[in-house]
Design a protein around this motif. Structure first.
Motif, PDB file in Angstrom:
ATOM      1  N   ASP A  93      -5.392  -6.892  -8.086  1.00 15.02           N
ATOM      2  CA  ASP A  93      -5.963  -6.432  -6.812  1.00 15.02           C
ATOM      3  C   ASP A  93      -5.345  -5.095  -6.391  1.00 15.02           C
ATOM      4  OD1 ASP A  93      -7.488  -8.700  -6.732  1.00 15.02           O
ATOM      5  OD2 ASP A  93      -6.270  -9.744  -5.221  1.00 15.02           O
ATOM      6  N   ALA A  94      -4.047  -4.981  -6.592  1.00 10.36           N
ATOM      7  CA  ALA A  94      -3.344  -3.749  -6.194  1.00 10.36           C
ATOM      8  C   ALA A  94      -3.858  -2.554  -6.996  1.00 10.36           C
ATOM      9  CB  ALA A  94      -1.839  -3.934  -6.390  1.00 10.36           C
ATOM     10  N   LYS A  95      -4.046  -2.784  -8.299  1.00  7.99           N
ATOM     11  CA  LYS A  95      -4.561  -1.714  -9.170  1.00  7.99           C
ATOM     12  C   LYS A  95      -5.933  -1.268  -8.680  1.00  7.99           C
ATOM     13  CE  LYS A  95      -2.589  -2.121 -13.741  1.00  7.99           C
ATOM     14  NZ  LYS A  95      -2.698  -2.859 -14.989  1.00  7.99           N
ATOM     15  N   ARG A  96      -6.781  -2.269  -8.371  1.00  8.56           N
ATOM     16  CA  ARG A  96      -8.144  -1.968  -7.904  1.00  8.56           C
ATOM     17  C   ARG A  96      -8.099  -1.159  -6.607  1.00  8.56           C
ATOM     18  NH1 ARG A  96     -10.234  -7.347  -8.285  1.00  8.56           N
ATOM     19  NH2 ARG A  96      -9.944  -7.470 -10.515  1.00  8.56           N
ATOM     20  N   ALA A  97      -7.111  -1.430  -5.774  1.00 15.34           N
ATOM     21  CA  ALA A  97      -6.989  -0.705  -4.501  1.00 15.34           C
ATOM     22  C   ALA A  97      -6.377   0.684  -4.700  1.00 15.34           C
ATOM     23  CB  ALA A  97      -6.129  -1.527  -3.533  1.00 15.34           C
ATOM     24  N   GLY A  98      -5.975   0.967  -5.942  1.00 20.53           N
ATOM     25  CA  GLY A  98      -5.411   2.297  -6.226  1.00 20.53           C
ATOM     26  C   GLY A  98      -3.907   2.351  -6.066  1.00 20.53           C
ATOM     27  N   ALA A  99      -3.267   1.189  -5.889  1.00 24.00           N
ATOM     28  CA  ALA A  99      -1.804   1.170  -5.727  1.00 24.00           C
ATOM     29  C   ALA A  99      -1.117   1.250  -7.090  1.00 24.00           C
ATOM     30  CB  ALA A  99      -1.385  -0.111  -5.015  1.00 24.00           C
ATOM     31  N   LYS A 100       0.146   1.648  -7.074  1.00 22.99           N
ATOM     32  CA  LYS A 100       0.951   1.668  -8.292  1.00 22.99           C
ATOM     33  C   LYS A 100       1.540   0.267  -8.448  1.00 22.99           C
ATOM     34  CE  LYS A 100       4.302   4.871 -10.225  1.00 22.99           C
ATOM     35  NZ  LYS A 100       5.158   5.997  -9.924  1.00 22.99           N
ATOM     36  N   THR A 101       1.631  -0.253  -9.665  1.00 20.77           N
ATOM     37  CA  THR A 101       2.112  -1.641  -9.819  1.00 20.77           C
ATOM     38  C   THR A 101       3.339  -1.736 -10.737  1.00 20.77           C
ATOM     39  OG1 THR A 101       0.627  -2.014 -11.677  1.00 20.77           O
ATOM     40  CG2 THR A 101      -0.196  -2.642  -9.496  1.00 20.77           C
ATOM     41  N   ILE A 102       4.151  -2.759 -10.448  1.00 24.69           N
ATOM     42  CA  ILE A 102       5.313  -3.074 -11.299  1.00 24.69           C
ATOM     43  C   ILE A 102       5.232  -4.569 -11.603  1.00 24.69           C
ATOM     44  CG2 ILE A 102       7.828  -2.979 -11.540  1.00 24.69           C
ATOM     45  CD1 ILE A 102       7.875  -1.204  -8.975  1.00 24.69           C
ATOM     46  N   GLY A 103       5.253  -4.921 -12.868  1.00 25.17           N
ATOM     47  CA  GLY A 103       5.155  -6.336 -13.259  1.00 25.17           C
ATOM     48  C   GLY A 103       6.527  -6.987 -13.350  1.00 25.17           C
ATOM     49  N   GLY A 104       6.528  -8.313 -13.335  1.00 23.25           N
ATOM     50  CA  GLY A 104       7.782  -9.076 -13.374  1.00 23.25           C
ATOM     51  C   GLY A 104       8.540  -8.935 -14.680  1.00 23.25           C
ATOM     52  N   VAL A 105       7.845  -8.568 -15.769  1.00 25.78           N
ATOM     53  CA  VAL A 105       8.528  -8.438 -17.058  1.00 25.78           C
ATOM     54  C   VAL A 105       9.623  -7.371 -16.967  1.00 25.78           C
ATOM     55  CG1 VAL A 105       8.254  -7.771 -19.483  1.00 25.78           C
ATOM     56  CG2 VAL A 105       6.566  -9.261 -18.405  1.00 25.78           C
ATOM     57  N   ALA A 106       9.348  -6.292 -16.216  1.00 29.95           N
ATOM     58  CA  ALA A 106      10.344  -5.210 -16.092  1.00 29.95           C
ATOM     59  C   ALA A 106      11.636  -5.752 -15.485  1.00 29.95           C
ATOM     60  CB  ALA A 106       9.780  -4.088 -15.226  1.00 29.95           C
ATOM     61  N   MET A 107      11.513  -6.606 -14.456  1.00 32.08           N
ATOM     62  CA  MET A 107      12.711  -7.192 -13.831  1.00 32.08           C
ATOM     63  C   MET A 107      13.378  -8.172 -14.791  1.00 32.08           C
ATOM     64  SD  MET A 107      13.013  -9.419 -10.334  1.00 32.08           S
ATOM     65  CE  MET A 107      14.438 -10.452 -10.012  1.00 32.08           C
TER      66      MET A 107
END
Ligand code: NAP
Length: 516
Positions: A468-482
């Motif tokens: 949803d965030a991507k669709r809204a044009g937001a930048k995203t960070i997934g849990g795998v990075a953490m």
């Protein structure tokens, strides 16, 4: 030497041929013919089966398990002894007879006489308890050896809690002869793997998930692939993830892959510690009191992060000030003298993930953190330290307000997320985690371009919130990075060396794609 043994539990010799081939190909070092599974049990049928097994060139155990001890068919006792006797005559390397049946009537005389006719053959005298621990496992072991000193005692019982496994380890550590001792059930899983470190005569693994012959038996692929069975020896240092549940943890795959790549003789296990602080404390005391087991440290997850912190305080070990401030320990290190120290690597993992994606200073950034559990505590501490303006949203109001007060943040209930207005949005709840993949803590219309949205959930890799965030044009960070960030910091604490972040990431993607 521990013989990795695959039970062949089939209806007839035709089915056996295929399974024996797969067992050999998978790396079995011994076969166990479970003749009690045969559709038609006869001396002739067992000879054909044994002939098939012998073609593999692997040593063969023949058993015809009594139903009272986990056997399949309800075969007559005399028939079962006849099967074992004829198996010795037909060249079986080992036969396995239940100790209580060995003591009955003429059975002992018949078996001993068969063994005299084939001196190379050996006898396992076994006892199984599917309910729980034996009353006195050591006494049972001594009794078996007194009855037949050349026997290989086999003592197998159900562990109703991981703490039940330790008497199996004690027996193996003190044994003077070949012996087989392990615990069944999910709580006994580690005993099947550690069996090799403690030189059990045999450990059992199934050829695949559908062919397990006892509760908690793992597959040969898992044993060799996930737990690097071939590398385990008496010097192997043990690590693991303490939690409940831990069955789907990525920890074993990630850490074992990195230990292997770094050429370290270390093994990481899933350590399912059920219950609360009392059970956690007992587990830690069991581990610390047995330095010969060689546990060097643990990752800690739900529900034990606070128990781990309390344990260190009570035991007088070193507690990293950051972990104390966060109120959660996710990493334990045990030194050679048995002293335990506690750390929190969730903080570093989350902050590295946020910093590498934010592209700007966190000072003055407005952040919304959803959740007030262990992960949220580490993230709130990190953001507050960095000078961000944090607002916490949580379902349980008292818990959210307490966290907000501790770190000087604002608080609101989950209902207020409809008027969300923040540059950084963090989901630190389990909302959206598999299997509830269609859930999201934030309605799609509340997400805006210009936001950075970080979801700590890593299964699935892309949650609904992130989509949803991507669709809204937001930048995203997934849990795998953490996950990778906190695991890298743990690896450093476990080994003193840098881990391989790329390998960790690939391993997680690999595990998750196999699960989906
Ligand atoms: P925790 O201590 O049990 O906290 C769980 C949090 O989620 C609490 O705030 C709880 O609210 C909230 N929550 C759970 N179910 C909810 C629901 N149905 N509706 C609303 N709120 C709900 O767990 P944790 O260790 O903080 O873990 C939380 C999440 O972080 C998990 O998804 C976990 O996978 C993730 N995590 C990721 C990493 C990583 O490396 N990526 C590391 C640690 C954790 P209440 O206070 O109202 O119960």
């Amino acid at each position: 030497m521990t013989n990795l043994t695959i039970p062949i539990a089939v209806k007839d010799a035709g089915e056996a041929k295929e399974q024996i081939g797969r067992a050999k190909h998978g790396g079995a070092q011994m076969l166990e013919l479970r003749t009690d599974y045969l559709e038609e049990l006869s001396v002739e049928a067992v000879k054909v089966l044994l002939g098939e097994a012998k073609k593999s060139d692997l040593p063969v155990i023949v058993t015809c398990r009594d139903k009272r001890e986990g056997g399949e068919g309800d075969w007559d006792g005399e028939v079962r002894i006849e099967i074992l006797v004829s198996a010795v005559e037909a060249g079986a390397d080992i036969i396995d007879c239940e100790y209580r049946n060995f003591l009955q009537g003429e059975n002992q005389t018949k078996i001993k006489s068969a063994l005299e006719g084939n001196p190379a053959a050996r006898l396992i005298l076994s006892a199984h308890n599917f309910e729980g621990k034996f009353d006195d496992i050591k006494a049972r072991y001594i009794e078996i050896l007194k009855a037949f000193p050349a026997a290989i005692p086999k003592l197998v019982y159900t562990a109703n809690h991981i703490n039940d496994c330790f008497e199996a380890f004690d027996l193996l550590a003190g044994k003077k002869v070949d012996a087989i001792v392990f615990a069944m059930g999910q709580a006994g899983l580690i005993s099947r793997i550690i069996a090799k470190k403690l030189d059990s005569f045999v450990t059992f693994a199934s050829v695949d998930g559908a062919n397990a012959t006892a509760p908690g038996q793992i597959t040969i692929d898992e044993l060799k692939g996930l737990y690097h069975y071939d590398q385990i020896n008496s010097e192997t240092e043990l690590y693991g993830i303490i939690g409940s549940p831990v069955g789907h943890s990525m920890g074993p795959a990630v850490h074992n892959a990195c230990f292997d790549k770094a050429g370290l003789n270390k093994l990481y296990l899933p350590v399912h510690v059920d219950g609360g602080k009392a059970e956690f404390d007992e587990f830690m005391k069991n581990v610390i009191g047995r330095e010969w087991l060689g546990f060097g440290g643990f990752s800690v997850t739900i529900p034990h992060k606070q128990n781990a912190l309390e344990f260190i305080k009570e035991a007088g070990g070193y507690l990293e000030p950051l972990a104390e401030r966060i109120g959660a320990v996710n990493t334990l290190i045990i030194d050679q003298s048995g002293k335990v120290s506690g750390y929190n690597t969730d903080y570093a993992g989350a902050m590295d993930a946020i910093r590498s994606s934010m592209g700007r200073e966190l000072k003055g950034v407005s952040a919304a953190v959803i959740g007030a559990g262990g992960a949220a505590r580490a993230i709130v501490a990190g953001l507050a330290d960095a000078g961000a303006g944090v607002k916490i949203y949580n379902r349980t109001v008292a818990k959210g307000e307490k966290l907000a007060a501790e770190f000087g943040c604002a608080f609101a209930g989950l209902g207020d997320l409809t008027s969300l207005d923040a540059e950084l949005v963090v989901n630190a709840t389990s909302i959206g985690m598999s299997p509830n993949v269609d859930a999201s803590p934030v309605a799609v219309e509340c997400l805006k371009s210009g936001m950075v949205v970080f979801d700590t959930v890593y299964n699935p890799i892309e949650t609904k919130l992130l989509r949803d965030a991507k669709r809204a044009g937001a930048k995203t960070i997934g849990g795998v990075a953490m996950f990778v960030g906190q695991a890298m910091a743990q690896f450093k604490l476990f080994t003193g060396q840098e881990g391989d972040a790329e390998l960790m990431g690939e391993t997680i993607f690999d595990c998750l794609s196999k699960q989906s």
